[in-house]
Motif scaffolding. Sequence first.
Motif, PDB file in Angstrom:
ATOM      1  N   ASN A 133       9.009  13.821  50.740  1.00  0.00           N
ATOM      2  CA  ASN A 133       7.981  12.931  51.275  1.00  0.00           C
ATOM      3  C   ASN A 133       6.757  13.713  51.726  1.00  0.00           C
ATOM      4  N   ARG A 134       6.991  14.844  52.394  1.00  0.00           N
ATOM      5  CA  ARG A 134       5.874  15.667  52.874  1.00  0.00           C
ATOM      6  C   ARG A 134       5.076  16.244  51.694  1.00  0.00           C
ATOM      7  N   ILE A 135       5.779  16.676  50.675  1.00  0.00           N
ATOM      8  CA  ILE A 135       5.102  17.232  49.500  1.00  0.00           C
ATOM      9  C   ILE A 135       4.272  16.150  48.815  1.00  0.00           C
ATOM     10  N   ALA A 136       4.848  14.950  48.700  1.00  0.00           N
ATOM     11  CA  ALA A 136       4.123  13.852  48.066  1.00  0.00           C
ATOM     12  C   ALA A 136       2.905  13.441  48.883  1.00  0.00           C
ATOM     13  N   THR A 137       2.998  13.565  50.205  1.00  0.00           N
ATOM     14  CA  THR A 137       1.906  13.141  51.082  1.00  0.00           C
ATOM     15  C   THR A 137       0.774  14.148  51.123  1.00  0.00           C
ATOM     16  N   LEU A 154       0.564  17.438  49.178  1.00  0.00           N
ATOM     17  CA  LEU A 154       0.338  18.419  48.116  1.00  0.00           C
ATOM     18  C   LEU A 154       0.228  17.746  46.746  1.00  0.00           C
ATOM     19  N   PRO A 155      -0.922  17.233  46.364  1.00  0.00           N
ATOM     20  CA  PRO A 155      -2.130  17.129  47.182  1.00  0.00           C
ATOM     21  C   PRO A 155      -2.275  15.797  47.887  1.00  0.00           C
ATOM     22  N   GLY A 156      -1.350  14.837  47.632  1.00  0.00           N
ATOM     23  CA  GLY A 156      -1.437  13.560  48.323  1.00  0.00           C
ATOM     24  C   GLY A 156      -1.778  12.386  47.434  1.00  0.00           C
ATOM     25  N   ILE A 157      -1.930  12.600  46.139  1.00  0.00           N
ATOM     26  CA  ILE A 157      -2.352  11.506  45.259  1.00  0.00           C
ATOM     27  C   ILE A 157      -1.285  10.425  45.137  1.00  0.00           C
ATOM     28  N   ARG A 158      -0.012  10.765  45.444  1.00  0.00           N
ATOM     29  CA  ARG A 158       1.047   9.755  45.347  1.00  0.00           C
ATOM     30  C   ARG A 158       0.978   8.738  46.477  1.00  0.00           C
ATOM     31  N   THR A 159       0.163   8.985  47.498  1.00  0.00           N
ATOM     32  CA  THR A 159       0.004   8.008  48.572  1.00  0.00           C
ATOM     33  C   THR A 159      -0.946   6.890  48.177  1.00  0.00           C
ATOM     34  N   GLN A 160      -1.579   7.014  47.005  1.00  0.00           N
ATOM     35  CA  GLN A 160      -2.546   6.022  46.549  1.00  0.00           C
ATOM     36  C   GLN A 160      -1.951   5.216  45.396  1.00  0.00           C
ATOM     37  N   PRO A 161      -2.462   3.986  45.171  1.00  0.00           N
ATOM     38  CA  PRO A 161      -1.937   3.163  44.073  1.00  0.00           C
ATOM     39  C   PRO A 161      -2.034   3.892  42.744  1.00  0.00           C
ATOM     40  N   ALA A 162      -0.998   3.799  41.951  1.00  0.00           N
ATOM     41  CA  ALA A 162      -0.969   4.465  40.650  1.00  0.00           C
ATOM     42  C   ALA A 162      -1.189   3.437  39.547  1.00  0.00           C
ATOM     43  N   GLY A 163      -1.737   3.878  38.442  1.00  0.00           N
ATOM     44  CA  GLY A 163      -1.973   2.978  37.324  1.00  0.00           C
ATOM     45  C   GLY A 163      -2.132   3.754  36.047  1.00  0.00           C
ATOM     46  N   LYS A 164      -2.155   3.058  34.959  1.00  0.00           N
ATOM     47  CA  LYS A 164      -2.266   3.714  33.675  1.00  0.00           C
ATOM     48  C   LYS A 164      -3.410   3.092  32.885  1.00  0.00           C
ATOM     49  N   GLY A 165      -3.918   3.872  31.954  1.00  0.00           N
ATOM     50  CA  GLY A 165      -4.913   3.361  31.034  1.00  0.00           C
ATOM     51  C   GLY A 165      -6.322   3.624  31.491  1.00  0.00           C
ATOM     52  N   LYS A 166      -7.226   3.491  30.535  1.00  0.00           N
ATOM     53  CA  LYS A 166      -8.629   3.768  30.791  1.00  0.00           C
ATOM     54  C   LYS A 166      -9.223   2.761  31.775  1.00  0.00           C
ATOM     55  N   GLU A 167      -8.777   1.505  31.698  1.00  0.00           N
ATOM     56  CA  GLU A 167      -9.343   0.483  32.589  1.00  0.00           C
ATOM     57  C   GLU A 167      -9.044   0.822  34.040  1.00  0.00           C
ATOM     58  N   PHE A 168      -7.822   1.262  34.301  1.00  0.00           N
ATOM     59  CA  PHE A 168      -7.478   1.614  35.684  1.00  0.00           C
ATOM     60  C   PHE A 168      -8.305   2.796  36.169  1.00  0.00           C
ATOM     61  N   LYS A 169      -8.439   3.823  35.313  1.00  0.00           N
ATOM     62  CA  LYS A 169      -9.204   4.998  35.693  1.00  0.00           C
ATOM     63  C   LYS A 169     -10.660   4.639  35.961  1.00  0.00           C
ATOM     64  N   ALA A 170     -11.213   3.747  35.146  1.00  0.00           N
ATOM     65  CA  ALA A 170     -12.595   3.311  35.358  1.00  0.00           C
ATOM     66  C   ALA A 170     -12.717   2.573  36.692  1.00  0.00           C
ATOM     67  N   GLU A 171     -11.727   1.710  36.989  1.00  0.00           N
ATOM     68  CA  GLU A 171     -11.741   0.999  38.264  1.00  0.00           C
ATOM     69  C   GLU A 171     -11.618   1.976  39.430  1.00  0.00           C
TER      70      GLU A 171
END
Length: 530
Positions: free
Chosen positions: A255-259, A261-278
Motif C-alpha cells: 500500500n505504501r509503495i502504491a501510494t 512510489l510514485p503514487g499514480i495508483r491512487t488516481q483513477p486508471a483508464g485505458k485508451g487514447k480518449e482517457f489519456k486525452a481526458e
Amino acid sequence: MSETASEEIKGTLTTATPQKVVTDKHGRDVVLIPQPTDDPEDPLNWPMRKKIIIFASVCLAAFAAQMSPNSNMLTFMSQVPAYNRTANDLLYSVAAGLAGWVAGPFFFIPLVGVIGRSAVIFWSLVGIFAGQIWGGEMTGANDYIPFTISRLFTGLFGGIPAILGSGYIVDMFFLHQRGKAFAVFEIIVIFAVVGGGTLGGFIANNNPWDLVFWWTLGPVGAAIILVFVFVEETTYDRDAVVPGRAPLPKSWLANRIATYLPGIRTQPAGKGKEFKAELIYEQVQRAIIPFQITFAPITLLMGTYIFIALGLPVMQASTLATYLEPPVAAGGYGFSSLQMAFFTMAAWVGIFCAQVYGYFFNDKTPLWVARHRGGTWHTEYRLANTILPSLLLPIGLGLWGAGLQYHLHFMVLAVGSFIIWFSALLALPVCYNYIIECFLHNPVEASVSLNAYRVSFGLISVFISTDWQTAVGVGWMWGMGAFFIVFVDIIMIGLILKGHVVRQWTTILSRTLAFTEDGATISNKHDEAA
C-alpha cells in the motif's frame, strides 16, 4: 476530538431518521453534513483515531515545511559579516523564501491529480530536506547568491503541505468539526513561522548561525517518516457515474509503495487514447482552477481582508530583527539572538490563546447562530468569529507602532505583538474555512489562492518597508497599517451581511467551481425542542 468520536458512535446507533445524525453533549441532534455513504472506504466513516493520526501527521508536515524556508528569520543579521553584505541583502534572502511560498503551490499542486496528495506532500518534504542541507552548507564569503537561491528552492516546496492540509480536513471531517480542525491546522502553520525563528534564535545564540538550518532536518525527517507510515489518500468520489480508482493493496508495504512510489495508483486508471486525452485536459483545468478562484468575486473580497489583516503580521515577523537587534544608539534595543528568541514568546502566547479560543468557538459560534436563525446553515455564519479579531488587530498594530516611534519599553512592544498575533490567528482559520466552504469541490485550489493573498503582503513589505518608513516614520507606517485594517473591517462587515449575494455573483461567473452546503439543515425537530 475524542468527544466528537463518542458523539459519532452514539449518533450512528440511535438515529432512526433517513438522515444520519449525531447527538451532542447537550442532547441535541446534529445532522451530519455531508451525509456519509455506507462504504467503509469513505474517509467520513473512518474511525476517529485513524483520522486523528492522519491529521496529526499532516500537521507535523505542514509545521516542518513552513518553518524551514525562513528558519533564519531572526538570525539573518548574524550572516551579514559572513557574506560581507548589508542587512537589506540578507532580508532579501528571507523574501526569497516568501516568494517560494507564493509561487510553489501554483506549480506543484496540479501534480495532485497525477500522483495524489499524499505523494506530493511526501516528495515536497524530501525537497525541503535537500534545500535545508543546501542552505546550511552555504557559509563561504561568496555563497550569498547560492544561499538565496536555496531559500527560494526550499520555499517552493515549503508551502505545499500547508496547502494540501485543507483537503484532508474537508475529506475526513463533518461541517460541525471543521472549525476546530482548521483552527488547529492554521495555527500550527502560522506558529511554524514564528516558532521556527524562535528556536533558531536560541540555537544561534551560542552556536554558528548555520545550525539554524541543520536542526530543522530533525522535524522534517520525522515528518517524512510519519507521512510515509500513516498518511493515506483521502480523496473519495461520491459520484457513481465517474469511474473511481482501483482499490489499493491491503498489505501495508504494498500500500505504501502504491501510494508514494510514485503514487499514480491512487488516481483513477483508464485505458485508451480518449482517457489519456481526458486526463491531460483535467490536469490543465486543475492548473487553471487556482487562478479562477483567486479572481472570483468572493475570493477577491476575502483575499483583500487576508492580504492586509494577515500580511501585516507577516511583515511584523519578517522585519522584527531590524528593529530589535540594532544597538540602542542606532535606535534599536540591542537584542541578542537569545533575547530575540525570548521576545517572540509574546507571539507564542498570542498564538496559544488563539488556539484555545478557536478550538472552543470556531464551530460553536456559527452553529449557535444557525440554530437561533431557524436551524438552516448559511456559510456566512462562519464569519461571526472574525468580529473580535477585527476590533483588536488595529489596536495591536497601533501599540506596536507607538512603541517603536517613542522607543517605549520592550514590554509595550511585547503586548502589541501579543495582540497582533492573537487577532491574526483568530481570523485566519475562519477566513480559510469560509472560502474553502465556498468552493467545497476544490478545497486545495482554494487554499492555493488564499496562501497567495496571505503571504504576498509580507513579501512586498520586505522591499517597500524601508522606503515606507523613511517617508512617514516608523510610528505612522504601522499606524497606517492600523487604518488599513479598519478599511478591510468594512469589507468583512459587508461579507457577514451580504456574502451570500457575492457568492451568487461567483456562481454566475463560475458555475462549475462554486459549491457550498448553504441551505442544509443542521438540526431537526428534536434539536429545536431541546
